[in-house]
Design an enzyme around this catalytic site. Structure first.
Site, short mmCIF file in Angstrom:
data_model
loop_
_atom_site.label_atom_id
_atom_site.label_comp_id
_atom_site.label_asym_id
_atom_site.label_seq_id
_atom_site.Cartn_x
_atom_site.Cartn_y
_atom_site.Cartn_z
N ILE A 1 -7.46 14.49 -9.29
CA ILE A 1 -7.92 15.42 -8.25
C ILE A 1 -8.13 16.82 -8.85
CG2 ILE A 1 -7.38 16.46 -5.99
CD1 ILE A 1 -5.81 13.87 -5.36
N THR B 1 -0.69 12.42 -17.65
CA THR B 1 -1.62 11.48 -17.01
C THR B 1 -3.03 12.08 -16.93
OG1 THR B 1 -0.91 12.30 -14.85
CG2 THR B 1 0.08 10.25 -15.59
N SER C 1 0.93 15.30 0.87
CA SER C 1 0.49 13.92 1.06
C SER C 1 0.78 13.44 2.47
CB SER C 1 1.25 13.04 0.07
OG SER C 1 1.15 11.69 0.41
N TYR D 1 9.09 9.51 -3.09
CA TYR D 1 7.92 10.34 -3.39
C TYR D 1 7.58 11.24 -2.18
CZ TYR D 1 2.96 11.47 -3.49
OH TYR D 1 1.77 12.13 -3.39
N LYS E 1 7.69 15.55 -1.40
CA LYS E 1 6.61 16.38 -0.82
C LYS E 1 7.13 17.18 0.38
CE LYS E 1 3.40 15.27 -3.73
NZ LYS E 1 2.81 16.26 -4.65
C1 WQD Z 1 -4.03 0.70 0.82
C2 WQD Z 1 -4.08 -0.59 1.61
C3 WQD Z 1 -2.23 -2.07 1.19
C4 WQD Z 1 -3.21 -3.03 -2.93
C5 WQD Z 1 -0.45 5.17 -0.99
C6 WQD Z 1 0.74 6.06 -0.83
C7 WQD Z 1 0.35 7.35 -0.18
C8 WQD Z 1 -0.81 8.04 -0.90
C9 WQD Z 1 -1.91 7.09 -1.17
C10 WQD Z 1 -0.21 9.75 -2.49
C11 WQD Z 1 -2.71 -1.01 2.16
C12 WQD Z 1 -3.54 -2.70 0.76
C13 WQD Z 1 -3.23 -2.49 -1.66
C14 WQD Z 1 -3.49 -4.41 -3.10
C15 WQD Z 1 -3.81 -4.61 -0.73
N1 WQD Z 1 -0.40 8.55 -2.16
N2 WQD Z 1 -3.52 -3.29 -0.58
N3 WQD Z 1 -3.80 -5.14 -1.99
O1 WQD Z 1 -0.14 2.50 0.61
O2 WQD Z 1 -2.03 3.46 2.01
O3 WQD Z 1 -0.96 4.85 0.29
O4 WQD Z 1 -1.43 5.87 -1.74
O5 WQD Z 1 -0.03 10.75 -1.89
O6 WQD Z 1 1.45 8.14 -0.16
O7 WQD Z 1 1.71 5.38 -0.05
O8 WQD Z 1 -2.42 3.04 -0.42
O9 WQD Z 1 -3.96 2.03 -1.99
O10 WQD Z 1 -1.54 1.30 -2.03
O11 WQD Z 1 -2.97 0.62 -0.12
O12 WQD Z 1 -4.07 -5.35 0.22
O13 WQD Z 1 -3.47 -4.96 -4.22
O14 WQD Z 1 -4.46 -1.65 0.73
O15 WQD Z 1 -1.39 -3.02 1.77
O16 WQD Z 1 -2.91 -1.57 3.40
P1 WQD Z 1 -1.32 3.37 0.71
P2 WQD Z 1 -2.71 1.75 -1.25
#
Ligand code: WQD
Length: 321
Positions: free
Chosen positions: A13, A36, A116, A140, A144
């Site tokens: 970002i 990273t 976040s 995490y 925040k």
């Molecule tokens: C999205 C959707 C999964 C992987 C996380 C953090 C959040 C923020 C963004 C930083 C969900 C589904 C995922 C896979 C799947 N981070 N999925 N198969 O959990 O909404 O948010 O990242 O600030 O704090 O919690 O994002 O991309 O992990 O998942 O079906 O292999 O995709 O279950 O519904 P999430 P994600």
């Protein structure tokens, strides 16, 4: 010309934020430990200081002639934060203390912070607005929330004004292709789908098909990283113009299901993805999307990328190179 210190400016970002700050005419200094972040994400127009936020002396020196800070450097893997909280406490909390103390020492009065949607935890209502209770489900998210609290105190005690920007699901890449380094975070849905599309993994797992949504899969708010970057520039400008502090959601306000994401990839890439339907991942709320009205009110910010296919296109362009 005001100078802005972008801490974490070589990251996913941060590099997009640097691009937009430069385009808006700011002098930019990037501070990054390259843990990273990528060297190839650095812009030659911006000064670069290799440094860690835990190294106060280097941070203090980098802060000497800046007017505002954009603070993005942090550990961000939710799962890892539950297994190794010490790493997250150290980087995200102690790191913040150092940044705020260096700002106080150098009389820097404006900070834009990467917060976040993880601060909210399970939504009690959607769309989630900024008044929604804060109840993080992971360490995490806790870091925040704590940082936001620290910002409030440094505002009261030191007069540092902040814009805390609560990102929903950041996605996509700079459309012009100026950001070359990929985010090394294969734990999020879009990079995982991409790696399945490229044959780097045998299949994509969909975590749960029995959610209370139209197609049974989880709904999230995917916000394009260039839209996020624009909000940072607007926030820096507003704080430098003397605004009071603000806390804002950055999301599209629109929900997209996992199946819709998969369909978008299949359409854009013209392929059929190998998909396995698996059980739910613990802790996943069924629907999560933002109210972004406050960001519009405060910054006049509206996201441009509202169609998941457009986001996927910018994503694929970087990966298919
Ligand atoms: C999205 C959707 C999964 C992987 C996380 C953090 C959040 C923020 C963004 C930083 C969900 C589904 C995922 C896979 C799947 N981070 N999925 N198969 O959990 O909404 O948010 O990242 O600030 O704090 O919690 O994002 O991309 O992990 O998942 O079906 O292999 O995709 O279950 O519904 P999430 P994600």
């Amino acid at each position: 010309m005001s100078e802005v210190l972008v801490i974490g400016g070589a990251g996913y970002i941060g590099s997009h934020v640097v691009k937009d700050l430069l385009a808006a005419g700011f002098k930019v200094k990037v501070y990054d430990n390259l843990s990273t972040g990528h060297k190839c994400n650095l812009f030659k127009e911006a000064e670069f200081v290799k440094g860690d936020i835990l190294d106060f002396a280097t941070l203090d020196k980098a802060m000497s002639d800046v007017s505002a800070v954009v603070f993005l450097a942090a550990k961000k893997a939710v799962g890892e934060s539950m297994e190794n909280p010490a790493k997250y406490a150290l980087n995200n909390i102690n790191g913040t203390v150092n940044v705020l103390n260096a700002m106080s020492k150098n009389n820097v009065k404006a900070i834009v912070f990467s917060s976040s949607a993880a601060v909210y935890g399970n939504p009690q209502y959607i769309p989630i607005d900024e008044n929604h209770p804060l109840n993080p489900l992971n360490f995490y998210g806790f870091t925040k929330v704590e940082t936001e609290r620290m910002l409030e105190w440094y505002d009261r005690l030191k007069g540092i004004k902040y814009a805390s920007l609560r990102y929903f699901n950041a996605a996509g890449y700079d459309e012009a292709g100026d950001i070359k380094g990929k985010d090394e975070n294969p734990q999020n849905l879009l990079p995982i789908v991409m790696s399945a599309a490229m044959g780097e993994r045998p299949y994509l797992e969909v975590f749960g098909t029995d959610y209370d949504t139209e197609d049974g899969t989880c709904i999230r708010d995917y916000i394009h990283v260039s839209d996020l970057a624009k909000a940072h520039v607007l926030a820096v400008k507003k704080l430098l113009a003397g605004s009071s502090s603000m806390t804002l959601n950055l999301g599209t306000g629109k929900g997209t299901s996992v199946k819709e994401v998969i369909r978008a990839f299949e359409k854009v890439l013209k392929i059929k993805l190998p998909v396995k339907y698996a059980s739910r991942r613990p802790g996943d709320p069924d629907k999560l999307y933002a109210s972004n009205e406050e960001a519009f009110k405060q910054l006049g910010w509206r996201p441009q990328y509202l169609d998941i296919e457009d986001i996927v296109r910018t994503f694929a362009a970087v990966y298919m190179k």
